[in-house]
Design a protein around this motif. Structure first.
Motif, mmCIF file in Angstrom:
data_model
loop_
_atom_site.group_PDB
_atom_site.id
_atom_site.type_symbol
_atom_site.label_atom_id
_atom_site.label_comp_id
_atom_site.label_asym_id
_atom_site.label_seq_id
_atom_site.Cartn_x
_atom_site.Cartn_y
_atom_site.Cartn_z
ATOM 1 N N ASN A 142 0.852 -1.206 0.000
ATOM 2 C CA ASN A 142 0.000 0.000 0.000
ATOM 3 C C ASN A 142 0.880 1.245 0.000
ATOM 4 N N PRO A 143 1.395 1.627 -1.180
ATOM 5 C CA PRO A 143 2.294 2.795 -1.223
ATOM 6 C C PRO A 143 1.565 4.069 -0.779
ATOM 7 N N LYS A 144 2.346 5.024 -0.250
ATOM 8 C CA LYS A 144 1.754 6.318 0.108
ATOM 9 C C LYS A 144 1.366 7.055 -1.184
ATOM 10 N N PRO A 145 0.423 7.988 -1.117
ATOM 11 C CA PRO A 145 -0.002 8.715 -2.331
ATOM 12 C C PRO A 145 1.160 9.375 -3.076
ATOM 13 N N ASN A 146 2.211 9.771 -2.351
ATOM 14 C CA ASN A 146 3.354 10.408 -3.034
ATOM 15 C C ASN A 146 4.267 9.388 -3.733
ATOM 16 N N GLY A 147 3.988 8.095 -3.525
ATOM 17 C CA GLY A 147 4.804 7.070 -4.178
ATOM 18 C C GLY A 147 5.760 6.346 -3.240
ATOM 19 N N TYR A 148 5.810 6.798 -1.967
ATOM 20 C CA TYR A 148 6.740 6.193 -0.999
ATOM 21 C C TYR A 148 6.454 4.706 -0.793
ATOM 22 N N ARG A 149 7.508 3.914 -0.907
ATOM 23 C CA ARG A 149 7.396 2.469 -0.664
ATOM 24 C C ARG A 149 8.465 2.022 0.331
ATOM 25 N N SER A 150 8.083 1.185 1.251
ATOM 26 C CA SER A 150 8.999 0.675 2.273
ATOM 27 C C SER A 150 8.183 -0.211 3.202
ATOM 28 N N TYR A 151 8.842 -1.138 3.887
ATOM 29 C CA TYR A 151 8.141 -2.006 4.836
ATOM 30 C C TYR A 151 8.553 -1.585 6.236
ATOM 31 N N HIS A 152 7.595 -1.129 7.023
ATOM 32 C CA HIS A 152 7.914 -0.605 8.357
ATOM 33 C C HIS A 152 7.412 -1.533 9.456
ATOM 34 N N MET A 153 8.233 -1.720 10.449
ATOM 35 C CA MET A 153 7.797 -2.477 11.621
ATOM 36 C C MET A 153 8.231 -1.739 12.884
ATOM 37 N N ILE A 154 7.366 -1.769 13.883
ATOM 38 C CA ILE A 154 7.781 -1.340 15.222
ATOM 39 C C ILE A 154 7.944 -2.628 16.029
ATOM 40 N N LEU A 155 9.164 -2.844 16.509
ATOM 41 C CA LEU A 155 9.466 -4.049 17.282
ATOM 42 C C LEU A 155 9.793 -3.677 18.718
ATOM 43 N N GLU A 156 9.606 -4.643 19.598
ATOM 44 C CA GLU A 156 10.089 -4.471 20.962
ATOM 45 C C GLU A 156 11.107 -5.574 21.194
ATOM 46 N N ALA A 200 6.415 23.021 -7.125
ATOM 47 C CA ALA A 200 6.319 21.934 -6.129
ATOM 48 C C ALA A 200 5.396 20.834 -6.658
ATOM 49 N N ASP A 201 4.274 21.222 -7.285
ATOM 50 C CA ASP A 201 3.323 20.238 -7.836
ATOM 51 C C ASP A 201 3.964 19.439 -8.970
ATOM 52 N N GLU A 202 4.721 20.163 -9.788
ATOM 53 C CA GLU A 202 5.396 19.528 -10.923
ATOM 54 C C GLU A 202 6.389 18.471 -10.409
ATOM 55 N N ILE A 203 7.147 18.853 -9.396
ATOM 56 C CA ILE A 203 8.154 17.940 -8.839
ATOM 57 C C ILE A 203 7.479 16.740 -8.163
ATOM 58 N N ALA A 204 6.373 17.012 -7.456
ATOM 59 C CA ALA A 204 5.647 15.917 -6.781
ATOM 60 C C ALA A 204 5.150 14.902 -7.817
ATOM 61 N N ALA A 205 4.632 15.400 -8.935
ATOM 62 C CA ALA A 205 4.123 14.506 -9.990
ATOM 63 C C ALA A 205 5.265 13.699 -10.600
ATOM 64 N N GLU A 206 6.397 14.377 -10.790
ATOM 65 C CA GLU A 206 7.563 13.703 -11.371
ATOM 66 C C GLU A 206 8.099 12.623 -10.411
ATOM 67 N N ALA A 209 5.877 9.627 -10.504
ATOM 68 C CA ALA A 209 6.133 8.828 -11.717
ATOM 69 C C ALA A 209 7.412 8.011 -11.538
ATOM 70 N N CYS A 210 8.442 8.629 -10.960
ATOM 71 C CA CYS A 210 9.708 7.910 -10.716
ATOM 72 C C CYS A 210 9.482 6.736 -9.764
ATOM 73 N N ALA A 211 8.672 6.955 -8.722
ATOM 74 C CA ALA A 211 8.405 5.883 -7.741
ATOM 75 C C ALA A 211 7.738 4.701 -8.440
ATOM 76 N N ASP A 212 6.804 4.990 -9.339
ATOM 77 C CA ASP A 212 6.114 3.906 -10.043
ATOM 78 C C ASP A 212 7.075 3.169 -10.984
ATOM 79 N N THR A 213 7.955 3.924 -11.643
ATOM 80 C CA THR A 213 8.955 3.300 -12.524
ATOM 81 C C THR A 213 9.881 2.398 -11.709
#
Ligand code: GTP
Ligand code: MG
Length: 237
Positions: A142-156, A200-206, A209-213
């Motif tokens: 479930n990537p973030k709307p901006n394209g961020y991808r990563s697997y996060h865990m909080i461990l103890e 800023a909008d232009e860069i966010a869109a770019e 697109a890079c995240a999807d590529t």
């Protein structure tokens, strides 16, 4: 921050205390000791998690053709960032509040070559019987709307000190080399506040697109590896 939230002098992080009460050097020292001690515990938890990851990687390197982990990075959250996050979240400003409300004082980032290694490493870490999984955020499925991808865990993870064993929270982020490259760049750009809105909008869109590529490339690289069959359990003799 409202001053009423400060419980007692020796519960205030040293940086903050130095700003507030420079005329009470003894109190500053007490607060500094307590804060330093808490940070030492988080640093120890980082060491525990790093060691577990390194051991997993060493073993998998022997049983597979390649290492699933490319690199491991870790960081302790800076006092100013700890303070800023407590204020932002509306939490009390004291040491117990840090432990109760912040899950990312100790942070470990694991970089893998292939997406399936991320899940493999996460599973192997979590199934260790001294680790408690507090939370998972799968920004790969479930990537973030901006394209961020990563697997996060909080461990103890339990850490043994001279007189006690303490469970300590660590944020673990696992991502591919490509996802890490993207996240580092996006993080740098995020702090460039002086851009006009259209730019800023232009860069966010770019960036999106890079995240999807990048995600597509990660999938294709994995498919190539699977076709070549260059990874997998070595045959047991
Ligand atoms: P924080 O208050 O930022 O810690 O967010 P959170 O508690 O909701 O946790 P989340 O799992 O969403 O994010 C934790 C950490 O992941 C952040 O501190 C960043 O290091 C990283 N992260 C999350 N989203 C992004 C993003 O959009 N871009 C980049 N570069 N990093 C991100
Ligand atoms: Mg954070």
């Amino acid at each position: 921050m409202s001053e009423a939230k400060i419980a007692s002098v020796n519960e205030i992080p040293s940086d903050l205390l130095k700003q507030l009460m420079p005329s009470h050097p003894e109190d500053v020292l007490i607060a500094f000791d307590d804060f330093e001690y808490l940070m030492m515990r988080y640093e120890s938890a980082i060491l525990e998690v790093r060691t577990k990851l390194e051991i997993l990687n060493s073993e998998l390197t022997l049983t597979q053709d390649d290492s699933p982990i490319s690199s491991i990075h870790s960081r302790l959250k800076k006092p100013a960032s700890i303070y800023e996050k407590l204020v932002r979240q509306g939490n009390d400003i004291n040491l117990r509040s840090i432990e109760e409300n912040l899950n990312d004082v100790a942070g470990v980032r694991v970089i893998c070559a292939f997406v399936d290694d991320i899940y493999k490493v996460a599973k192997m870490l979590v199934q260790q019987d001294d680790i408690t999984l507090i939370e998972v955020k799968d920004y790969i499925k479930n990537p973030k709307p901006n394209g961020y991808r990563s697997y996060h865990m909080i461990l103890e993870v339990p850490v043994f000190f001279t007189h006690e064993k303490q469970p300590i929270r660590v944020e673990v982020q696992i991502r591919t080399v490509a996802m890490d490259f993207w996240a580092s760049l996006e993080h740098q750009i995020r702090y460039k506040k002086d851009l006009p809105q259209y730019k800023a909008d232009e860069i966010a869109a770019e960036l999106k697109a890079c995240a999807d590529t990048i995600a597509d490339t990660d999938r294709r690289m994995l498919a190539i590896r699977e076709k070549l069959g260059t990874r997998g359990d070595k045959e047991k003799k």
